[in-house]
Scaffold this active site. Structure first.
Site: not given
Ligand code: AMP
Ligand code: TRP
Length: 333
Positions: A198, A201, A114
Protein backbone atom coordinates in the site's frame (compact mmCIF):
# COMPACT_ATOMS: atom_id res chain seq x y z
CA UNK A 1 -32.13 11.63 10.92
CA UNK A 2 -28.92 13.59 10.83
CA UNK A 3 -25.61 11.84 10.32
CA UNK A 4 -22.75 12.31 12.73
CA UNK A 5 -19.38 11.81 11.12
CA UNK A 6 -16.10 11.25 12.92
CA UNK A 7 -12.71 10.47 11.48
CA UNK A 8 -9.06 10.84 12.33
CA UNK A 9 -5.73 11.10 10.58
CA UNK A 10 -2.35 10.61 12.22
CA UNK A 11 0.06 13.54 12.07
CA UNK A 12 2.97 11.37 11.05
CA UNK A 13 4.15 13.43 8.08
CA UNK A 14 4.09 12.75 4.35
CA UNK A 15 0.32 12.86 3.83
CA UNK A 16 -0.13 11.26 0.44
CA UNK A 17 -2.55 10.49 -2.34
CA UNK A 18 -3.78 7.35 -0.49
CA UNK A 19 -4.79 9.49 2.51
CA UNK A 20 -6.45 11.93 0.15
CA UNK A 21 -8.44 9.47 -1.96
CA UNK A 22 -9.04 6.97 0.87
CA UNK A 23 -10.08 9.52 3.47
CA UNK A 24 -9.75 13.30 3.15
CA UNK A 25 -11.60 13.66 -0.16
CA UNK A 26 -14.57 11.87 1.44
CA UNK A 27 -14.32 14.09 4.53
CA UNK A 28 -14.86 17.10 2.30
CA UNK A 29 -17.79 15.55 0.43
CA UNK A 30 -19.47 14.61 3.73
CA UNK A 31 -18.90 18.06 5.17
CA UNK A 32 -20.85 19.48 2.26
CA UNK A 33 -23.82 17.11 2.63
CA UNK A 34 -27.05 18.30 4.24
CA UNK A 35 -27.99 17.17 7.77
CA UNK A 36 -24.48 16.05 8.52
CA UNK A 37 -22.30 17.09 11.44
CA UNK A 38 -18.63 16.35 10.99
CA UNK A 39 -15.80 16.04 13.48
CA UNK A 40 -12.28 15.58 12.09
CA UNK A 41 -9.45 14.87 14.45
CA UNK A 42 -5.68 15.01 14.10
CA UNK A 43 -4.84 11.98 16.19
CA UNK A 44 -1.58 12.98 17.85
CA UNK A 45 -2.08 10.47 20.70
CA UNK A 46 -2.13 7.72 18.09
CA UNK A 47 1.04 9.07 16.49
CA UNK A 48 3.10 8.56 19.65
CA UNK A 49 2.43 4.81 19.66
CA UNK A 50 5.65 4.73 17.64
CA UNK A 51 8.68 6.92 18.37
CA UNK A 52 8.29 10.55 17.32
CA UNK A 53 10.71 13.42 17.36
CA UNK A 54 8.87 16.17 19.32
CA UNK A 55 9.93 18.89 16.90
CA UNK A 56 8.81 16.88 13.89
CA UNK A 57 5.54 15.95 15.59
CA UNK A 58 4.75 19.60 16.25
CA UNK A 59 5.43 20.39 12.61
CA UNK A 60 3.40 17.42 11.37
CA UNK A 61 0.33 18.40 13.40
CA UNK A 62 0.34 21.76 11.64
CA UNK A 63 1.00 20.16 8.29
CA UNK A 64 -1.92 17.75 8.67
CA UNK A 65 -4.20 20.61 9.61
CA UNK A 66 -2.96 22.61 6.62
CA UNK A 67 -3.64 19.61 4.37
CA UNK A 68 -7.20 19.34 5.73
CA UNK A 69 -7.91 23.00 5.07
CA UNK A 70 -6.15 23.02 1.70
CA UNK A 71 -8.22 20.00 0.61
CA UNK A 72 -11.45 21.86 1.35
CA UNK A 73 -12.32 21.24 4.98
CA UNK A 74 -13.82 24.33 6.53
CA UNK A 75 -13.51 25.04 10.23
CA UNK A 76 -16.85 26.82 10.19
CA UNK A 77 -18.66 23.75 8.89
CA UNK A 78 -16.71 20.96 10.62
CA UNK A 79 -15.13 20.60 14.03
CA UNK A 80 -11.39 20.26 13.43
CA UNK A 81 -9.06 19.69 16.39
CA UNK A 82 -6.18 17.69 17.75
CA UNK A 83 -6.86 14.71 19.97
CA UNK A 84 -4.47 15.46 22.84
CA UNK A 85 -6.22 18.77 23.55
CA UNK A 86 -9.41 16.95 24.58
CA UNK A 87 -8.67 14.86 27.71
CA UNK A 88 -11.83 12.75 27.38
CA UNK A 89 -10.18 10.76 24.56
CA UNK A 90 -7.51 9.36 26.90
CA UNK A 91 -9.93 8.84 29.77
CA UNK A 92 -12.35 7.02 27.52
CA UNK A 93 -9.56 4.86 26.15
CA UNK A 94 -8.65 3.66 29.64
CA UNK A 95 -12.23 2.85 30.57
CA UNK A 96 -12.89 1.08 27.28
CA UNK A 97 -9.67 -0.89 27.62
CA UNK A 98 -11.33 -2.50 30.62
CA UNK A 99 -14.27 -3.46 28.38
CA UNK A 100 -12.30 -4.72 25.37
CA UNK A 101 -10.94 -8.28 25.60
CA UNK A 102 -7.34 -9.34 24.95
CA UNK A 103 -8.63 -11.91 22.49
CA UNK A 104 -10.24 -9.19 20.39
CA UNK A 105 -7.06 -7.12 20.23
CA UNK A 106 -4.93 -10.16 19.50
CA UNK A 107 -6.74 -10.49 16.19
CA UNK A 108 -5.81 -7.00 14.91
CA UNK A 109 -3.76 -7.40 11.76
CA UNK A 110 -2.44 -3.83 11.74
CA UNK A 111 -0.70 -4.43 15.08
CA UNK A 112 0.93 -7.55 13.70
CA UNK A 113 2.12 -5.63 10.63
CA UNK A 114 3.36 -2.61 12.56
CA UNK A 115 4.96 -4.51 15.42
CA UNK A 116 6.82 -6.71 12.94
CA UNK A 117 8.87 -9.68 14.07
CA UNK A 118 9.76 -8.43 17.51
CA UNK A 119 6.40 -7.92 19.20
CA UNK A 120 8.02 -7.78 22.64
CA UNK A 121 9.57 -4.45 21.70
CA UNK A 122 6.34 -2.80 20.48
CA UNK A 123 4.84 -0.22 22.82
CA UNK A 124 1.80 -1.09 24.90
CA UNK A 125 0.19 1.92 23.20
CA UNK A 126 0.59 0.37 19.77
CA UNK A 127 -1.26 -2.70 20.99
CA UNK A 128 -4.03 -0.69 22.67
CA UNK A 129 -4.29 1.76 19.75
CA UNK A 130 -7.68 0.48 18.45
CA UNK A 131 -9.24 1.06 21.89
CA UNK A 132 -8.20 4.71 21.77
CA UNK A 133 -9.72 4.85 18.30
CA UNK A 134 -12.98 3.44 19.71
CA UNK A 135 -12.94 6.13 22.41
CA UNK A 136 -12.51 8.82 19.73
CA UNK A 137 -15.51 7.59 17.81
CA UNK A 138 -17.88 6.73 20.67
CA UNK A 139 -17.47 10.02 22.57
CA UNK A 140 -19.20 11.87 19.74
CA UNK A 141 -22.16 9.46 19.25
CA UNK A 142 -20.80 9.07 15.72
CA UNK A 143 -23.08 7.31 13.29
CA UNK A 144 -20.63 7.02 10.38
CA UNK A 145 -16.86 6.79 10.15
CA UNK A 146 -15.19 7.43 6.78
CA UNK A 147 -11.90 5.53 6.61
CA UNK A 148 -9.74 3.60 4.18
CA UNK A 149 -10.22 -0.14 3.93
CA UNK A 150 -7.22 -0.78 6.21
CA UNK A 151 -9.21 0.57 9.18
CA UNK A 152 -12.23 -1.69 8.73
CA UNK A 153 -11.13 -4.19 11.35
CA UNK A 154 -10.58 -1.43 13.91
CA UNK A 155 -14.09 -0.20 13.27
CA UNK A 156 -15.52 -3.66 13.84
CA UNK A 157 -13.68 -3.73 17.15
CA UNK A 158 -15.18 -0.36 18.03
CA UNK A 159 -18.64 -1.76 17.36
CA UNK A 160 -17.92 -4.77 19.58
CA UNK A 161 -16.69 -2.53 22.38
CA UNK A 162 -19.80 -0.31 22.20
CA UNK A 163 -22.14 -3.31 22.28
CA UNK A 164 -20.27 -4.95 25.12
CA UNK A 165 -20.33 -1.73 27.18
CA UNK A 166 -24.07 -1.30 26.61
CA UNK A 167 -24.68 -4.91 27.62
CA UNK A 168 -22.37 -5.06 30.62
CA UNK A 169 -23.77 -1.88 32.11
CA UNK A 170 -27.35 -2.44 31.03
CA UNK A 171 -27.38 0.82 29.13
CA UNK A 172 -29.12 -0.07 25.86
CA UNK A 173 -28.09 2.20 22.96
CA UNK A 174 -26.02 4.41 25.23
CA UNK A 175 -22.88 4.08 23.14
CA UNK A 176 -23.93 4.41 19.50
CA UNK A 177 -22.74 1.60 17.26
CA UNK A 178 -21.15 3.32 14.21
CA UNK A 179 -21.12 2.26 10.57
CA UNK A 180 -17.94 2.35 8.50
CA UNK A 181 -18.01 4.45 5.33
CA UNK A 182 -15.51 2.95 2.94
CA UNK A 183 -15.52 4.13 -0.63
CA UNK A 184 -16.13 1.28 -3.01
CA UNK A 185 -14.13 2.17 -6.11
CA UNK A 186 -10.84 0.74 -4.79
CA UNK A 187 -9.72 -1.02 -1.66
CA UNK A 188 -6.50 0.93 -1.14
CA UNK A 189 -4.12 3.06 -3.13
CA UNK A 190 -0.91 1.14 -3.74
CA UNK A 191 2.75 2.15 -4.00
CA UNK A 192 3.80 3.53 -7.39
CA UNK A 193 6.82 1.23 -7.26
CA UNK A 194 5.09 -2.00 -6.20
CA UNK A 195 1.40 -2.59 -6.82
CA UNK A 196 1.21 -5.19 -4.07
CA UNK A 197 2.23 -2.79 -1.25
CA UNK A 198 0.00 0.00 0.00
CA UNK A 199 1.03 3.60 -0.57
CA UNK A 200 2.43 4.56 2.80
CA UNK A 201 3.93 7.47 4.73
CA UNK A 202 6.72 5.28 5.94
CA UNK A 203 7.93 3.84 2.61
CA UNK A 204 11.61 4.87 2.39
CA UNK A 205 11.24 5.62 -1.33
CA UNK A 206 9.65 8.99 -2.00
CA UNK A 207 8.99 7.80 -5.57
CA UNK A 208 6.49 5.27 -4.14
CA UNK A 209 3.93 7.96 -3.30
CA UNK A 210 2.50 11.30 -4.40
CA UNK A 211 2.73 13.57 -1.37
CA UNK A 212 0.11 16.25 -0.92
CA UNK A 213 3.04 18.71 -0.77
CA UNK A 214 4.53 17.64 -4.13
CA UNK A 215 4.84 20.32 -6.80
CA UNK A 216 4.04 19.91 -10.48
CA UNK A 217 7.49 18.65 -11.52
CA UNK A 218 7.58 16.03 -8.80
CA UNK A 219 4.12 14.75 -9.67
CA UNK A 220 4.99 14.44 -13.35
CA UNK A 221 8.30 12.76 -12.62
CA UNK A 222 6.77 10.26 -10.21
CA UNK A 223 4.05 9.22 -12.64
CA UNK A 224 6.56 8.94 -15.48
CA UNK A 225 8.67 6.65 -13.29
CA UNK A 226 5.69 4.68 -11.90
CA UNK A 227 5.99 0.95 -12.53
CA UNK A 228 3.80 -0.57 -15.24
CA UNK A 229 4.20 -3.75 -17.27
CA UNK A 230 5.03 -4.57 -20.86
CA UNK A 231 1.47 -5.38 -22.00
CA UNK A 232 -0.73 -2.81 -23.77
CA UNK A 233 -3.42 -0.83 -21.92
CA UNK A 234 -6.13 -3.28 -20.86
CA UNK A 235 -9.34 -3.76 -22.78
CA UNK A 236 -12.63 -3.13 -21.02
CA UNK A 237 -13.18 -6.85 -20.35
CA UNK A 238 -9.74 -7.57 -18.99
CA UNK A 239 -9.47 -8.64 -15.38
CA UNK A 240 -6.61 -6.70 -13.76
CA UNK A 241 -5.91 -8.96 -10.79
CA UNK A 242 -2.52 -9.96 -12.22
CA UNK A 243 -1.58 -6.43 -13.22
CA UNK A 244 -1.57 -4.66 -9.85
CA UNK A 245 0.37 -1.57 -10.99
CA UNK A 246 -1.91 -0.93 -13.93
CA UNK A 247 -4.98 -1.54 -11.78
CA UNK A 248 -3.70 0.95 -9.23
CA UNK A 249 -3.01 3.70 -11.77
CA UNK A 250 -6.44 3.22 -13.34
CA UNK A 251 -8.07 3.35 -9.91
CA UNK A 252 -6.23 6.57 -9.06
CA UNK A 253 -7.33 8.11 -12.35
CA UNK A 254 -10.93 6.98 -11.89
CA UNK A 255 -11.35 8.11 -8.31
CA UNK A 256 -9.85 11.53 -9.03
CA UNK A 257 -12.55 11.92 -11.67
CA UNK A 258 -15.27 10.20 -9.62
CA UNK A 259 -15.83 7.83 -12.53
CA UNK A 260 -15.92 4.04 -12.63
CA UNK A 261 -12.81 2.02 -13.49
CA UNK A 262 -14.90 0.41 -16.24
CA UNK A 263 -15.35 3.77 -17.88
CA UNK A 264 -11.62 4.53 -17.65
CA UNK A 265 -10.77 1.16 -19.19
CA UNK A 266 -12.98 1.96 -22.16
CA UNK A 267 -11.38 5.39 -22.44
CA UNK A 268 -7.85 3.98 -22.75
CA UNK A 269 -8.45 0.57 -24.30
CA UNK A 270 -5.92 0.06 -27.10
CA UNK A 271 -4.08 3.33 -26.38
CA UNK A 272 -0.40 3.73 -25.49
CA UNK A 273 0.71 3.73 -21.90
CA UNK A 274 2.41 7.06 -22.45
CA UNK A 275 -0.94 8.62 -23.47
CA UNK A 276 -2.54 7.29 -20.31
CA UNK A 277 0.31 8.46 -18.08
CA UNK A 278 0.17 11.91 -19.59
CA UNK A 279 -3.57 12.18 -18.92
CA UNK A 280 -3.01 10.87 -15.42
CA UNK A 281 -0.25 13.30 -14.48
CA UNK A 282 -2.17 16.22 -15.94
CA UNK A 283 -5.18 15.25 -13.84
CA UNK A 284 -3.03 14.83 -10.75
CA UNK A 285 -1.39 18.20 -11.29
CA UNK A 286 -4.85 19.76 -11.71
CA UNK A 287 -6.17 18.21 -8.47
CA UNK A 288 -3.12 18.00 -6.20
CA UNK A 289 -0.95 20.97 -7.10
CA UNK A 290 -3.46 23.57 -5.83
CA UNK A 291 -3.61 21.65 -2.54
CA UNK A 292 0.16 21.59 -2.33
CA UNK A 293 0.41 25.32 -3.00
CA UNK A 294 -2.27 26.08 -0.42
CA UNK A 295 -0.55 23.92 2.22
CA UNK A 296 2.65 25.92 1.79
CA UNK A 297 0.75 29.19 2.09
CA UNK A 298 -1.10 28.06 5.22
CA UNK A 299 2.09 26.89 6.89
CA UNK A 300 3.34 30.46 6.73
CA UNK A 301 0.34 31.56 8.78
CA UNK A 302 0.83 29.72 12.01
CA UNK A 303 -1.40 32.00 14.02
CA UNK A 304 -4.36 31.17 11.81
CA UNK A 305 -3.71 27.44 12.15
CA UNK A 306 -3.33 27.67 15.94
CA UNK A 307 -6.62 29.49 16.17
CA UNK A 308 -8.46 26.80 14.20
CA UNK A 309 -7.18 24.12 16.57
CA UNK A 310 -8.01 26.15 19.64
CA UNK A 311 -11.59 26.82 18.55
CA UNK A 312 -12.07 23.27 17.31
CA UNK A 313 -10.80 21.85 20.58
CA UNK A 314 -13.23 23.98 22.55
CA UNK A 315 -16.15 22.69 20.53
CA UNK A 316 -14.96 19.09 20.70
CA UNK A 317 -14.36 19.37 24.42
CA UNK A 318 -17.89 20.51 25.00
CA UNK A 319 -19.29 17.35 23.43
CA UNK A 320 -16.71 14.85 24.68
CA UNK A 321 -16.57 16.06 28.29
CA UNK A 322 -20.34 15.59 28.63
CA UNK A 323 -20.20 12.08 27.26
CA UNK A 324 -17.32 11.02 29.47
CA UNK A 325 -19.20 12.29 32.51
CA UNK A 326 -22.16 10.11 31.58
CA UNK A 327 -19.84 7.15 31.04
CA UNK A 328 -18.33 7.67 34.49
CA UNK A 329 -21.76 7.80 36.10
CA UNK A 330 -22.83 4.60 34.38
CA UNK A 331 -19.78 2.67 35.56
CA UNK A 332 -20.17 3.83 39.15
CA UNK A 333 -17.62 6.62 39.62
P1 AMP B 1 -3.20 7.23 8.57
O1 AMP B 1 -2.23 7.97 7.76
O2 AMP B 1 -2.78 5.82 8.81
O3 AMP B 1 -3.65 7.96 9.80
O4 AMP B 1 -4.49 7.11 7.65
C1 AMP B 1 -5.41 8.16 7.49
C2 AMP B 1 -6.54 7.71 6.61
O5 AMP B 1 -6.05 7.46 5.29
C3 AMP B 1 -7.21 6.41 7.08
O6 AMP B 1 -8.60 6.50 6.87
C4 AMP B 1 -6.60 5.37 6.19
O7 AMP B 1 -7.48 4.28 5.99
C5 AMP B 1 -6.40 6.14 4.88
N1 AMP B 1 -5.29 5.58 4.09
C6 AMP B 1 -3.99 5.50 4.44
N2 AMP B 1 -3.24 4.93 3.47
C7 AMP B 1 -4.10 4.63 2.46
C8 AMP B 1 -3.95 4.01 1.18
N3 AMP B 1 -2.77 3.62 0.72
N4 AMP B 1 -5.06 3.87 0.42
C9 AMP B 1 -6.27 4.28 0.87
N5 AMP B 1 -6.49 4.86 2.06
C10 AMP B 1 -5.42 5.03 2.86
N1 TRP C 1 -6.38 4.65 13.21
C1 TRP C 1 -6.63 5.54 12.13
C2 TRP C 1 -5.52 5.44 11.08
O1 TRP C 1 -4.42 5.07 11.38
C3 TRP C 1 -6.73 6.96 12.58
C4 TRP C 1 -7.83 7.17 13.56
C5 TRP C 1 -7.70 7.37 14.90
C6 TRP C 1 -9.22 7.17 13.28
N2 TRP C 1 -8.91 7.54 15.47
C7 TRP C 1 -9.87 7.41 14.52
C8 TRP C 1 -9.95 7.01 12.11
C9 TRP C 1 -11.26 7.48 14.61
C10 TRP C 1 -11.36 7.06 12.22
C11 TRP C 1 -11.99 7.29 13.45
O2 TRP C 1 -5.74 5.75 9.96
Amino acid sequence: MSKKIFSGVQPSGNLHLGNYLGAIKNFVELQNEKNTECVYCIVDLHAITVKQDPKELRKNIKETLAAFIASGLNEKKSIIFNQSSVPAHSEGAWILSCVARMGWLNRMTQFKEKAGKDKEKASVGLYAYPVLMASDILLYDSTHVPVGNDQKQHLELCRDIAQRFNNDFEAPNFLKVPEPLIQKSFSRIMSLKDGTKKMSKSDPSDLSRINLTDDKDKIINKIKKAKTDTLPMPSSEENLENRPEVKNLLEIYSSLLNQSVEKSKIEFSGKNFSDFKEKLFNLLVEKIEPISREIKKLLDNEKYLDEILLKGSEKANEIASKKILEIKKIIGF
